[in-house]
Design a protein around this motif. Sequence first.
Motif, PDB file in Angstrom:
ATOM      1  N   LEU A   1      40.283  37.345  42.182  1.00  0.00           N
ATOM      2  CA  LEU A   1      39.092  37.144  41.355  1.00  0.00           C
ATOM      3  C   LEU A   1      39.292  36.029  40.330  1.00  0.00           C
ATOM      4  O   LEU A   1      38.439  35.139  40.166  1.00  0.00           O
ATOM      5  N   LEU A   2      40.424  36.076  39.611  1.00  0.00           N
ATOM      6  CA  LEU A   2      40.682  35.052  38.597  1.00  0.00           C
ATOM      7  C   LEU A   2      40.850  33.676  39.233  1.00  0.00           C
ATOM      8  O   LEU A   2      40.345  32.677  38.708  1.00  0.00           O
TER       9      LEU A   2
ATOM     10  N   ASN B   1      42.880  41.147  41.182  1.00  0.00           N
ATOM     11  CA  ASN B   1      42.542  40.294  40.044  1.00  0.00           C
ATOM     12  C   ASN B   1      43.078  38.873  40.217  1.00  0.00           C
ATOM     13  O   ASN B   1      42.502  37.927  39.679  1.00  0.00           O
TER      14      ASN B   1
ATOM     15  N   PHE C   1      29.715  36.680  37.821  1.00  0.00           N
ATOM     16  CA  PHE C   1      31.113  36.960  38.158  1.00  0.00           C
ATOM     17  C   PHE C   1      31.609  38.224  37.492  1.00  0.00           C
ATOM     18  O   PHE C   1      32.353  39.006  38.085  1.00  0.00           O
ATOM     19  N   LEU C   2      31.201  38.468  36.243  1.00  0.00           N
ATOM     20  CA  LEU C   2      31.617  39.689  35.553  1.00  0.00           C
ATOM     21  C   LEU C   2      31.138  40.929  36.299  1.00  0.00           C
ATOM     22  O   LEU C   2      31.856  41.935  36.396  1.00  0.00           O
TER      23      LEU C   2
ATOM     24  N   ASN D   1      36.917  45.962  40.559  1.00  0.00           N
ATOM     25  CA  ASN D   1      37.992  46.678  39.870  1.00  0.00           C
ATOM     26  C   ASN D   1      37.764  48.182  39.880  1.00  0.00           C
ATOM     27  O   ASN D   1      38.724  48.957  39.922  1.00  0.00           O
TER      28      ASN D   1
ATOM     29  N   LEU E   1      33.398  41.323  39.216  1.00  0.00           N
ATOM     30  CA  LEU E   1      34.726  41.729  38.759  1.00  0.00           C
ATOM     31  C   LEU E   1      34.767  43.214  38.427  1.00  0.00           C
ATOM     32  O   LEU E   1      35.699  43.924  38.817  1.00  0.00           O
TER      33      LEU E   1
ATOM     34  N   SER F   1      38.121  35.925  32.139  1.00  0.00           N
ATOM     35  CA  SER F   1      37.150  35.330  33.049  1.00  0.00           C
ATOM     36  C   SER F   1      35.947  34.788  32.290  1.00  0.00           C
ATOM     37  O   SER F   1      35.446  33.699  32.586  1.00  0.00           O
TER      38      SER F   1
ATOM     39  N   GLU G   1      37.424  32.294  40.217  1.00  0.00           N
ATOM     40  CA  GLU G   1      36.599  31.883  39.078  1.00  0.00           C
ATOM     41  C   GLU G   1      37.152  30.631  38.409  1.00  0.00           C
ATOM     42  O   GLU G   1      36.427  29.668  38.158  1.00  0.00           O
TER      43      GLU G   1
ATOM     44  N   VAL H   1      41.125  41.128  31.541  1.00  0.00           N
ATOM     45  CA  VAL H   1      40.733  40.496  32.803  1.00  0.00           C
ATOM     46  C   VAL H   1      39.308  39.962  32.702  1.00  0.00           C
ATOM     47  O   VAL H   1      39.070  38.771  32.929  1.00  0.00           O
ATOM     48  N   PRO H   2      38.308  40.795  32.342  1.00  0.00           N
ATOM     49  CA  PRO H   2      36.964  40.223  32.172  1.00  0.00           C
ATOM     50  C   PRO H   2      36.862  39.272  30.990  1.00  0.00           C
ATOM     51  O   PRO H   2      36.100  38.303  31.037  1.00  0.00           O
TER      52      PRO H   2
END
Length: 234
Positions: free
Chosen positions: A161-162, A158, A128-129, A136, A132, A88, A165, A84-85
């Motif tokens: 979030l995704l 997610n 953003f990380l 999470n 995130l 991103s 972004e 996920v990260p």
Amino acid sequence: MILSDFMRALAQMFDPRFRRVLWLGIGLSAALLVGLYAGLLALVGVFAPEHVTLPLIGEVAWIDDALGWVSLLLMLGLSVFLMVPVASMMSGFFLEEVAGAVEARHYPGLPPARAVPIADQIRDTLAFLAVLVLVNIAAFAASLAFPPAAPFLFYGVNGWLLGREYFQVAAMRREGRAGARTMRKRHPLRIWGAGCLMAVPLTVPVVNLLVPVLGAATFTHLYHRLAGRRPTRR
């Protein structure tokens, strides 16, 4: 309609202009995961005993090997969450080339997109990380309190979030930061739905390596569709 954006992106995955970015994305994503696994193995090597003595059994010398295999299985499971990260982080760096290939094939005749400075890409990605990771962690704590909600929290959080972004980065090339934010606020459910669609393959080991590039292409199509442009090729 979101599914059509995804299918167009999937159909172009082996386009000659796409191929270099695709393999670069897979390579860098895999390298990050391998690096994390190497660190995990190093920790196992430091703390795991080479052999132990058990009552009635005697000396057991395969504990460190067993822990190595367990750490591999653990890493495969963790890759679901780690991607996920990673996905991103990769989006900002790959989107320019991916979007250029998508636009050359499906939206020819557009004027050149404005370049997003590398410093802005790095700043936005790091900010953003941080968001995130914090979100999470909160979602993980909530899923521990109510385990049946865990899958819904993972995909829902997610996906949001995704989607946020990927769409921001895709739209910012032609709308600027403020324009991209305005478009994102105008179409929150569509963007969230596309983000959830991207979160699904993230849960499949190996397949999740394709998501950074596939997501960048899908959201390029989504941006153009919401901007009122139709692709010239189906």
